[in-house]
Design an enzyme around this catalytic site. Structure first.
Site, PDB file in Angstrom:
ATOM      1  N   GLY A  69       0.787  -1.220   0.000  1.00  0.00           N
ATOM      2  CA  GLY A  69       0.000   0.000   0.000  1.00  0.00           C
ATOM      3  C   GLY A  69       0.820   1.272   0.000  1.00  0.00           C
ATOM      4  O   GLY A  69       0.474   2.250  -0.674  1.00  0.00           O
ATOM      5  N   THR A  70       1.902   1.286   0.757  1.00  0.00           N
ATOM      6  CA  THR A  70       2.722   2.496   0.828  1.00  0.00           C
ATOM      7  C   THR A  70       3.295   2.848  -0.536  1.00  0.00           C
ATOM      8  O   THR A  70       3.245   4.007  -0.964  1.00  0.00           O
ATOM      9  CB  THR A  70       3.848   2.322   1.864  1.00  0.00           C
ATOM     10  OG1 THR A  70       3.277   2.217   3.168  1.00  0.00           O
ATOM     11  CG2 THR A  70       4.806   3.505   1.832  1.00  0.00           C
ATOM     12  N   ASN A 149      -8.528   4.188   8.247  1.00  0.00           N
ATOM     13  CA  ASN A 149      -7.902   3.026   8.873  1.00  0.00           C
ATOM     14  C   ASN A 149      -7.971   3.053  10.385  1.00  0.00           C
ATOM     15  O   ASN A 149      -7.849   2.018  11.038  1.00  0.00           O
ATOM     16  CB  ASN A 149      -6.431   2.952   8.445  1.00  0.00           C
ATOM     17  CG  ASN A 149      -5.682   4.228   8.768  1.00  0.00           C
ATOM     18  OD1 ASN A 149      -5.904   5.252   8.111  1.00  0.00           O
ATOM     19  ND2 ASN A 149      -4.822   4.196   9.763  1.00  0.00           N
ATOM     20  N   GLN A 178      -7.957   0.018   3.207  1.00  0.00           N
ATOM     21  CA  GLN A 178      -8.752  -0.506   4.317  1.00  0.00           C
ATOM     22  C   GLN A 178     -10.170  -0.877   3.897  1.00  0.00           C
ATOM     23  O   GLN A 178     -10.934  -1.421   4.697  1.00  0.00           O
ATOM     24  CB  GLN A 178      -8.809   0.533   5.445  1.00  0.00           C
ATOM     25  CG  GLN A 178      -9.102  -0.019   6.823  1.00  0.00           C
ATOM     26  CD  GLN A 178      -8.095  -1.017   7.300  1.00  0.00           C
ATOM     27  OE1 GLN A 178      -8.383  -2.198   7.416  1.00  0.00           O
ATOM     28  NE2 GLN A 178      -6.881  -0.556   7.602  1.00  0.00           N
ATOM     29  N   SER A 198      -3.529  -3.220  -0.676  1.00  0.00           N
ATOM     30  CA  SER A 198      -2.455  -3.996  -0.043  1.00  0.00           C
ATOM     31  C   SER A 198      -2.992  -5.368   0.323  1.00  0.00           C
ATOM     32  O   SER A 198      -4.024  -5.486   0.990  1.00  0.00           O
ATOM     33  CB  SER A 198      -1.959  -3.267   1.212  1.00  0.00           C
ATOM     34  OG  SER A 198      -0.893  -3.968   1.805  1.00  0.00           O
ATOM     35  N   HIS A 200      -2.106  -7.771   2.386  1.00  0.00           N
ATOM     36  CA  HIS A 200      -2.182  -8.307   3.745  1.00  0.00           C
ATOM     37  C   HIS A 200      -3.376  -7.768   4.531  1.00  0.00           C
ATOM     38  O   HIS A 200      -3.649  -8.216   5.637  1.00  0.00           O
ATOM     39  CB  HIS A 200      -0.871  -8.067   4.497  1.00  0.00           C
ATOM     40  CG  HIS A 200      -0.662  -6.668   4.986  1.00  0.00           C
ATOM     41  ND1 HIS A 200      -0.865  -6.304   6.289  1.00  0.00           N
ATOM     42  CD2 HIS A 200      -0.238  -5.554   4.343  1.00  0.00           C
ATOM     43  CE1 HIS A 200      -0.583  -5.018   6.438  1.00  0.00           C
ATOM     44  NE2 HIS A 200      -0.194  -4.545   5.272  1.00  0.00           N
ATOM     45  N   THR A 236      11.805  -6.870 -10.851  1.00  0.00           N
ATOM     46  CA  THR A 236      11.224  -8.182 -11.156  1.00  0.00           C
ATOM     47  C   THR A 236       9.999  -8.436 -10.291  1.00  0.00           C
ATOM     48  O   THR A 236      10.046  -8.314  -9.068  1.00  0.00           O
ATOM     49  CB  THR A 236      12.257  -9.292 -10.900  1.00  0.00           C
ATOM     50  OG1 THR A 236      13.411  -9.047 -11.712  1.00  0.00           O
ATOM     51  CG2 THR A 236      11.682 -10.662 -11.234  1.00  0.00           C
ATOM     52  N   CYS A 325       1.220   1.753  11.716  1.00  0.00           N
ATOM     53  CA  CYS A 325       2.465   2.402  11.297  1.00  0.00           C
ATOM     54  C   CYS A 325       2.905   3.473  12.288  1.00  0.00           C
ATOM     55  O   CYS A 325       4.055   3.892  12.286  1.00  0.00           O
ATOM     56  CB  CYS A 325       2.291   3.034   9.917  1.00  0.00           C
ATOM     57  SG  CYS A 325       1.845   1.840   8.648  1.00  0.00           S
TER      58      CYS A 325
END
Length: 392
Positions: A69-70, A149, A178, A198, A200, A236, A325
């Site tokens: 996400g970042t 979030n 989120q 993201s 996860h 890659t 974070c």
């Protein structure tokens, strides 16, 4: 153990773990290689993008795979700001964005861009009139998150998209990290030009995400290199994690309506229990539809949030404070301050987040432990107040 920190990260599906391991063992070729192993890896990469694109209702060519996400937020915001700065250097965002967005805008300000930070109301909602007033001739980008979030407020993305449709030279970015796989989201139909995700956050692996970029939108790459991902993101591709991300998204979206209702059912139980504790104050909107189904946020004014987190941890229950974070910081929550909360409340915010797999007994276990913790800690708040009263 009771894990209630799904907004920070989620446990991967077992099927996803198995799939990632299989791809790592059997399909380790570089997708840019022209030999058979490379071609096989590229086929997996493209089919994974097809799954992701299909889930969002967009084209496969509009999906750019990233490290999470970042990176997706940085690539979208900087990519558009730099590419279109000849049109203007005015950008618009909100006061309640995740650090992976807010810190990008602060950096751009230091580089000479002008940024308007839209306020929110006590629910955490952006005012459309304020957005309209902020737009000027030099505006090139509006970036507003989908689901907050920390608090869980759902922004009116469709309505914002409708407003911005009147300004074809302004691009609309949504941090949907989120919200994707938690509530319905249709970027193209809602007028979104770029959105970040993201893996996860929806029970996929860490270290992988994607950016939806509407066809025709130019973004300046963050990295120089081999021009992978249509030249937008060199490096890659991590094929095993991308395959795992696509599988996790597909599983998460299966029977989404049923999953949403189950999350809201658990949320109601937790909200009702917290509302019965006078020491605690719920944050956000009282209107259920304006809040994400998987997040409950509240404050224990006078008590530092981390004290409550560790007290619950001793009871093998895991929740969090603000954004994961920034949860190690003791500063007041900027999101809560933007909502009009006092500084005392803003250092005491707590977030509970969960999945459709949690049951009523999980909610009851959490609430029973929370009641014990509040009863244990509340006297620590009252004593200083009594002493201050005597000095007067």
């Amino acid at each position: 153990m009771l894990y209630l920190d799904y907004a920070a990260t989620t446990p991967p599906y077992e099927e996803v773990i198995d799939t990632i391991a299989e791809v790592m063992r059997e399909h380790y070729g570089n997708p840019s290689s022209i030999h058979r192993l490379g071609v096989q890896a590229d086929k997996l990469l493209q089919s994974s993008k097809e799954v992701i694109a299909g889930a969002l209702g967009v084209m496969q060519s509009e999906i750019i795979c990233t490290s999470g996400g970042t990176e997706s937020n940085n690539l979208a915001i900087k990519g558009v700001a730099y590419s279109y700065q000849n049109r203007g250097k005015h950008l618009i965002t909100t006061q309640i964005e995740h650090p992976s967005v807010s810190e990008v805008f602060l950096q751009l300000e230091r580089e000479g861009f002008r940024v308007t930070y839209l306020p929110v109301d006590r629910k955490g909602l952006v005012n459309l009139d304020a957005l309209q007033e902020a737009i000027c001739e030099e505006t090139t980008l509006v970036s507003i998150m989908f689901v907050n979030n920390e608090v869980g407020t759902i922004q009116p993305i469709y309505e914002i998209g409708q407003l911005l449709a009147k300004y074809p030279k302004i691009f609309f970015h949504v941090d949907a990290i989120q919200g994707i796989a938690k509530v319905p989201f249709k970027p193209k139909a809602w007028g979104v030009d770029l959105c970040s995700a993201s893996a996860h956050k929806f029970r996929g692996p860490k270290g992988v995400g994607f950016l939806y970029r509407r066809e025709g939108v130019q973004i300046k790459p963050l990295f120089a290199g081999g021009a992978q991902e249509q030249g937008a993101r060199s490096g890659t591709e991590n094929v095993p994690l991308i395959v795992g991300m696509a599988k996790a998204l597909r599983i998460s979206l299966d029977h989404l309506v049923v999953k949403i209702e189950q999350r809201y059912w658990i949320r109601r139980k937790i909200v009702d229990g917290i509302s019965r504790m006078p020491e605690l104050t719920l944050t956000g909107s009282e209107i259920e539809e304006e809040m994400a189904p998987h997040i409950v946020h509240f404050a224990f004014a006078g008590m530092k949030a981390e004290v409550v987190v560790h007290a619950l941890e001793q009871r093998h229950i895991y929740i969090s404070t603000k954004s994961a974070c920034a949860s190690g910081e003791s500063d007041p929550s900027s999101v809560m301050l933007a909502l009009g909360c006092s500084r005392e409340q803003a250092v005491s915010g707590l977030r509970v987040s969960f999945s459709e797999e949690h049951r009523e007994e999980d909610a009851e276990q959490f609430l029973a432990a929370l009641r014990d913790v509040v009863k244990e800690l509340a006297p620590m708040i009252a004593l200083p107040s009594i002493r201050r009263g005597k000095r007067r």
